[in-house]
Design an enzyme around this catalytic site. Structure first.
Site, mmCIF file in Angstrom:
data_model
loop_
_atom_site.group_PDB
_atom_site.id
_atom_site.type_symbol
_atom_site.label_atom_id
_atom_site.label_comp_id
_atom_site.label_asym_id
_atom_site.label_seq_id
_atom_site.Cartn_x
_atom_site.Cartn_y
_atom_site.Cartn_z
ATOM 1 N N HIS A 95 4.157 -14.197 -7.525
ATOM 2 C CA HIS A 95 3.278 -13.091 -6.457
ATOM 3 C C HIS A 95 2.067 -12.913 -7.866
ATOM 4 O O HIS A 95 0.508 -13.374 -7.007
ATOM 5 C CB HIS A 95 3.632 -12.044 -6.124
ATOM 6 C CG HIS A 95 3.514 -11.087 -5.654
ATOM 7 N ND1 HIS A 95 3.872 -11.063 -4.065
ATOM 8 C CD2 HIS A 95 2.300 -9.916 -5.320
ATOM 9 C CE1 HIS A 95 2.521 -10.303 -3.352
ATOM 10 N NE2 HIS A 95 2.322 -9.740 -4.071
ATOM 11 N N HIS A 127 3.431 -8.973 3.069
ATOM 12 C CA HIS A 127 3.774 -7.944 2.611
ATOM 13 C C HIS A 127 5.410 -8.037 4.040
ATOM 14 O O HIS A 127 6.192 -7.267 4.380
ATOM 15 C CB HIS A 127 3.994 -6.559 3.614
ATOM 16 C CG HIS A 127 3.857 -5.384 2.138
ATOM 17 N ND1 HIS A 127 3.248 -4.415 2.284
ATOM 18 C CD2 HIS A 127 3.495 -6.079 0.805
ATOM 19 C CE1 HIS A 127 3.382 -3.810 1.311
ATOM 20 N NE2 HIS A 127 3.025 -4.617 0.294
ATOM 21 N N ASN A 128 6.313 -9.876 3.629
ATOM 22 C CA ASN A 128 6.917 -9.808 4.276
ATOM 23 C C ASN A 128 8.677 -9.325 3.257
ATOM 24 O O ASN A 128 9.031 -8.854 4.141
ATOM 25 C CB ASN A 128 7.535 -11.112 3.608
ATOM 26 C CG ASN A 128 6.370 -11.633 4.371
ATOM 27 O OD1 ASN A 128 5.808 -11.508 5.320
ATOM 28 N ND2 ASN A 128 6.593 -13.264 3.865
ATOM 29 N N ASP A 162 -7.849 -5.029 -0.272
ATOM 30 C CA ASP A 162 -9.374 -5.772 -0.925
ATOM 31 C C ASP A 162 -10.706 -5.974 -0.197
ATOM 32 O O ASP A 162 -11.337 -6.132 -0.837
ATOM 33 C CB ASP A 162 -7.831 -6.590 -0.499
ATOM 34 C CG ASP A 162 -7.188 -7.018 -1.455
ATOM 35 O OD1 ASP A 162 -7.322 -6.966 -2.550
ATOM 36 O OD2 ASP A 162 -5.615 -7.375 -0.741
ATOM 37 N N SER A 195 3.250 -16.391 -0.349
ATOM 38 C CA SER A 195 4.354 -15.611 0.115
ATOM 39 C C SER A 195 5.560 -16.564 0.196
ATOM 40 O O SER A 195 5.851 -17.295 0.717
ATOM 41 C CB SER A 195 4.808 -14.971 0.993
ATOM 42 O OG SER A 195 4.971 -15.172 1.555
#
Ligand SMILES: Nc1ncnc2c1ncn2[C@@H]1O[C@H](COP(=O)(O)OP(=O)(O)O)[C@@H](O)[C@H]1O
Ligand SMILES: [Mg+2]
Lengths: 84, 240, 735, 84
Positions: free
Chosen positions: C44, C90-91, C112, C531
């Protein structure tokens, strides 16, 4: 030291859409013996008071001023002495 | 005419109202921090939309205790114009400047969409250039716009002609289907007895410019200006 | 007795990685240090499996002010203004706790954006769920949408666009990608750099609790039964706090005293400190005992790894601490000096007088491992590609097919979703959700920007290279349809476990395809996110690159929308009038078949079609424009009718199968309308771009009527009926 | 017939933004002895059950399946027999 457990509910006669939605959901899950659902708020206060009467008086005040809206809501509370 | 826009922690339509008054109407406007206690010099106070204090607990419940709200109450009592939009309306209810209370939308969801409104009365400083009965289009964006008042209070509102806007169909019919949140009597906006305090759920500032595809809300602001002009005319020249 | 797993393994490091850490330090790391390495060397944070592949993306262009590597990308829009944007996944959190997972996803991406000094002006969301027949999927879908809604609405940032696809490959592993766009003046752009030895390091915003410790490592694993036990890792968002944080940070930045600013995302303080120091080439020293806490008894390890939301790291000029504090206190927020910038390149963590960690910054960041995986073509690839789709029967009743497609959740109106989002706050939204792309005006100028997200994962599964190309092309086409010229893109690459050669192949091919399209269409990649490990019980989701794209309209009043406008207008197709069956939504929905070749795309032709469309819009020759995507030409026409509340009458010259013609997903096509007297001019412009152009019919009436040249009626449906199916589908499914 | 009073609260350690906001508000209203506030849900179900054990079993089930979110919430309940 006290803990106040406050319950805020909609007044009887005020429609509770959330309660109705929960009831529908429960029925569709097969819980057919649920006749009525009301959804309210459960507020727990930790109080630094040493005197019960004083605590009670203040909690009542907080409920009336802020925690419940008297136009649509009722409240009641329980006060419990706790050790620090 | 001098406008003041109250900024509570969590207000988020403050900039939008500012833009409309400054850029579209071209009138002086300033932000008023919620800690402020003095409103002298202002002619109209706007409580903008948003989520004051996150709307945690109940919408508007915490904001009504901001120091500025005492000043707003005084300002209103002296006849100053107070306009509460969306969260501003909710705060006015919590503060007792308008009667009733706001509950969650009966669909239990936030709703952002255009609605049609019937202007029930043009006898207010906020609606005087609309026609009575005129049907207008305005966006809503709220999760708690389900207006409630006890039956007696509601009857009183109706009797006094305090219901200013009602949700309706494009054809002007006041129906359950046209009501986006379940509010009593399809109420979208009300004023006080003295008619100088207006609260409404729809956002007039979101439909005040051509580029946004709708200018129905601009008339609300223009009404305020026209009322003001009339007032001043009375004061200065003794006419009217 | 059962053997105890070594600590480093427990934290997700491999034996080789641990070995390497020992070498870098010249000793064994202590507990806190091991934790810090574990999170920063996780997939990540370190992109260890993707970095070499991501190098393929073109990232430069005259408009690029900041490419990948910072908190977000920045592109110039003229007049000293720039837009800042990034997309992020944001799975995993959303699969466990849909409401909070999605909400905190929005919170993270918004941070961000204002970390770059920009005011956030729009949010988009790209969602993938399983099939709505499953109650669990409905729960996930409902929870994710309300999580996004509640968070964004409370912030007062409009959610103006996005997409939702439904496919069984996402049944247990939904994808939740959120994009945020901000607006900034060039001279206000900030970076996440801890520059200036001696400058204070301040932590601002929410107090720190035990939230989401090891969230980054969690996102770097496949979901399994055990994931359930890790549930306490889920964070709860506080949008009110974030709103205050935005205002306070932007106010502090206005004062000009901010040297560097960085959000605290995955891996919390550890990553924020390490990254800011790494970018500036400095060191950093902090004292965890100074960090405001929400809970008692937190260890240095917990403080360093906490992923509590709504926090930022701020590096102001020395001596400006009080100014910063004043502003934050006004907004009711914490702002505490927790350390300072040093010159020795070391990340030093103390607890009061005790040293608890001491690691070279570069060891945590630049020295993170990189893996060059070997790809392998999966077995299904050839099989699906050559599956004889043309042997499927041609349906009798195209009306029925069209209605079924319009009602299919992937194609149906997403109004149920976006009416829960405040998409108008900030009063910039000129073209609201529901069109091809959202259009926002830029106040005080004539300009506007177009925003979209796109990505068809079936294409990417069947042919990742073409699928990657099409994802980029389609996003650009959506922008072109509203009249916006693409400026740059951000990507979120959602894949399975990259350690599996077949998954890695999908990943590599998708990136190659995207890169190729970016080059030809001249759209640089300025930010993005990967991701991996989107798998459940060993089964991966479809390879899902999501492209978020931003475009510019030099005159926003000229924007174009998809709905047909007036009776009598001519309906014209830009691009090829052909059919294609393979890989279509039609095959999947009507025939239950996901196979066949993915539609070819000629990127030069694509570019010409888009350039032509924008030129026509710019010249004011076009009254509506809509691209053909899922469901093909017929669905596109139906959508134009529904959006305009008016019918159309068309005659098509059809060769071969009618279904391939009506519902096939041939690329590079845009349906436009114009008044009759402009038709010749439209033809002329199209010819000058070398774009095929064909008159299909006229707008008018209450029905969509499609005939072939012999007069045979293929489709004849009342617009109202189509609209009911299309608009009502999601509400119906969600109850 | 029974009445179930269900209390749903956030697990310890889980951030409670509502509670935090209410606490700040109460403090600024002058209630400085309020040390902590947690806000939860209070749900009242009217049940047609005639058997206590059965009612209890079903309420527990409803809590786990729908009324509480086990990822972040705890629940407990009280069951009371009521006359119809
Ligand atoms: N999750 C979402 N959030 C906000 N808007 C959405 C969402 N999903 C779809 N929309 C809106 O609906 C439009 C149409 O969606 P879709 O049919 O997927 O578009 P396209 O195929 O053109 O990309 C989108 O462009 C967007 O404006
Ligand atoms: Mg499109």
């Amino acid at each position: 030291m006290f803990q106040a457990r406050i319950f805020v509910t909609l007044k009887d006669g005020v429609l509770d859409p959330q309660g109705a939605a929960v009831k529908t959901a429960l029925t569709s899950l097969g819980y057919e013996r649920v006749a009525d659902v009301r959804v309210g708020k459960y507020i727990v206060l930790s109080l630094g008071h040493s005197n019960r009467e004083e605590a009670e008086k203040e909690v009542r005040e907080m409920c009336e001023r802020l925690l419940a809206n008297p136009v649509i809501e009722n409240y009641f509370f329980e006060l419990q002495e706790v050790s620090s | 005419m001098r406008f003041g826009i109250v900024v509570f922690p969590g207000s988020n339509c403050d900039m939008d109202c500012y833009h409309v008054i400054d850029q579209v109407l071209g009138h002086p406007v300033s932000y008023i921090w919620h800690q402020e206690k003095d409103l002298t010099g202002f002619d109209c106070i706007i409580l903008p939309g948003g989520f004051s204090y996150g709307d945690y607990l109940r919408s508007g419940a915490i904001a009504r205790f901001s120091p500025v709200m005492e000043a707003v109450a005084e300002f209103a009592a002296k006849g100053g114009l107070v306009l509460g939009i969306c969260n501003g309306f909710q705060i006015l209810l919590e503060a007792g400047l308008l009667p009733g209370a706001m509950m969650r939308n009966n669909c239990l969801q936030f709703r952002c969409q255009d609605v049609y409104l019937k202007v029930e009365t043009n006898e207010t400083p906020f609606t005087n250039i609309y026609r009575a009965g005129e049907v207008i289009r305005m966006p809503i964006a709220h999760g708690e716009g389900n207006y409630y008042a006890a039956p007696e209070a509601l009857a009183e509102l109706e009797e006094n002609g305090q219901v200013v806007f009602r949700y309706c169909t494009p054809g002007g019919e006041v129906t359950t289907e046209a009501n986006p949140n379940g509010s009593c009597n399809n109420i979208a906006g009300i004023c006080n007895k003295e008619r100088n305090v207006l609260g409404l759920m729809p956002h007039p500032e979101r439909c005040a410019e051509e580029i946004l595809g709708n200018t129905d809300g601009k008339k609300l602001f223009l009404s305020i200006l026209s009322w003001w002009e009339g007032q001043r005319c009375e004061e200065v020249l003794g006419c009217g | 007795m059962a053997e105890q797993k070594p600590l480093w393994k427990e934290m997700g490091l491999t034996a080789e990685e641990y070995q390497r850490i020992c070498e870098l330090l010249g000793r064994e790391p202590n507990y806190v240090e091991t934790g810090m390495f574990a999170v920063l060397w996780s997939e990540h944070c370190a992109y260890k499996n993707s970095r070499p592949v991501l190098k393929l993306f073109p990232t430069s262009g005259p408009q690029v002010l900041q490419g990948p590597g910072e908190n977000a990308g920045v592109v110039d829009i003229g007049d000293g203004q720039a837009v800042v944007f990034k997309i992020e996944s944001h799975n995993h959190p959303s699969a466990i706790e849909p409401y909070q997972g999605a909400a905190t996803g929005v919170g993270g991406i918004v941070r961000d954006i204002f970390a770059m000094g920009a005011r956030p002006i729009a949010i988009l969301n790209s969602l993938r769920f399983g099939t709505l027949e499953s109650p669990r999927v409905r729960y996930l879908f409902g929870g994710v949408v309300s999580g996004i809604a509640d968070y964004g609405n409370c912030l007062g940032i409009p959610t103006v666009g996005g997409e939702v696809y439904f496919h069984p490959s996402y049944n247990d592993n939904p994808l939740v990608n959120a994009m945020c766009v901000g607006l900034v003046e060039h001279d206000q752009i900030k970076r996440g750099r801890a520059s200036g030895v001696g400058n204070p390091v301040m932590l601002v915003g929410a107090p720190t609790g035990r939230d989401g410790i090891h969230g980054a490592t969690f996102a770097s694993e496949e979901l399994s039964e055990e994931s359930e036990d890790r549930r306490p890792a889920v964070q709860v968002g506080d949008p009110f706090m974030e709103k205050l944080l935005i205002e306070a940070c932007l106010e502090v930045i206005q004062t000009g005293c901010v040297v560097g600013i960085q959000d605290l995302g995955a891996a919390g303080l550890t990553s924020a400190c390490a990254e800011t120091a790494a970018r500036a080439g400095t060191g950093i020293e902090i004292d965890v005992s100074l960090v405001p806490r929400r809970e008692e008894g937190m260890t240095p390890y917990e403080v360093m790894l906490s992923e509590s939301q709504e926090r930022m790291l701020l590096i102001p000029e020395q001596g400006k601490e009080e100014l910063v504090q004043q502003i934050f206190h006004k907004w009711g927020l914490n702002a505490v000096v927790i350390g300072r910038v040093t010159g020795d390149g070391i990340f030093r963590v103390k607890e009061g007088g005790n040293l608890v960690a001491e690691v070279p910054v570069k060891a945590l960041t630049e020295e993170a491992p990189v893996y060059y995986r070997t790809p392998r073509v999966p077995e299904y690839y050839e099989k699906c590609r050559y599956w004889p789709v043309e042997r499927l029967p041609v349906p009798e009743d195209f009306n029925k097919v069209l209605l079924t497609l319009l009602e299919h959740p992937t194609i149906a109106s997403k109004e149920w979703v976006y009416r829960q989002y405040d998409h108008m706050v900030l009063i910039n939204t000129v073209l609201r959700p529901g069109g091809d792309a959202a259009v926002l005006r830029i106040k005080g100028t004539k300009k506007g920007i177009g925003l979209t997200t796109d990505g068809n994962s079936r294409y990417c599964y069947l042919d990742p290279y073409l699928g990657g190309m099409i994802a980029v092309a389609e996003a650009a086409r959506n922008l072109s349809c509203v009249g916006a010229k693409p400026l740059g893109l951000t990507d979120c690459l959602n894949f399975g476990n990259p350690e599996k050669p077949e998954i890695f192949w999908q990943f590599q091919e998708v990136v190659k395809g995207m890169s190729e399209a970016c080059k030809v269409l001249e759209i640089p990649v300025v930010s993005g996110n990967v991701s991996f490990y989107n798998e459940t019980e060993g089964v991966a989701v479809y390879p899902t690159p999501v492209v978020g794209m931003v475009g510019l309209l030099s005159d926003v009043t000229k924007y174009c929308s998809p709905g047909f406008k007036e009776p009598g207008d001519h309906i014209v197709l830009l691009g090829p009038l052909t059919g294609h069956l393979g890989a279509s939504e039609y095959l999947a929905v009507i025939h239950g078949c996901e196979a066949g070749p993915v539609p070819e795309i000629d990127l030069l032709q694509e570019k010409a079609v888009q350039d032509c469309c924008r030129e026509l819009i710019n010249q004011g020759l076009v009254k509506s424009a809509h691209d053909c995507s899922e469901g093909g030409l017929a669905v596109a026409l139906a959508e134009c009718c529904i959006a305009g509340g008016i019918g159309a009458n068309l005659e098509l010259e059809i060769e071969g199968r009618e279904d391939a013609f009506l519902f096939g997903e041939v690329q590079s096509r845009i349906v436009i309308t114009c008044v009759p007297r402009h038709l010749e001019k439209v033809r002329e412009v199209a010819r000058s771009f070398g774009v095929p152009v064909r008159l299909l019919g006229r707008v008018g009436g209450k029905r969509l009527l499609i005939r072939d040249l012999r007069g045979r009626v293929l489709v004849d449906l009342v617009v109202k009926e189509m609209e009911e199916k299309w608009r009502g589908s999601l509400s119906k499914a969600m109850g």
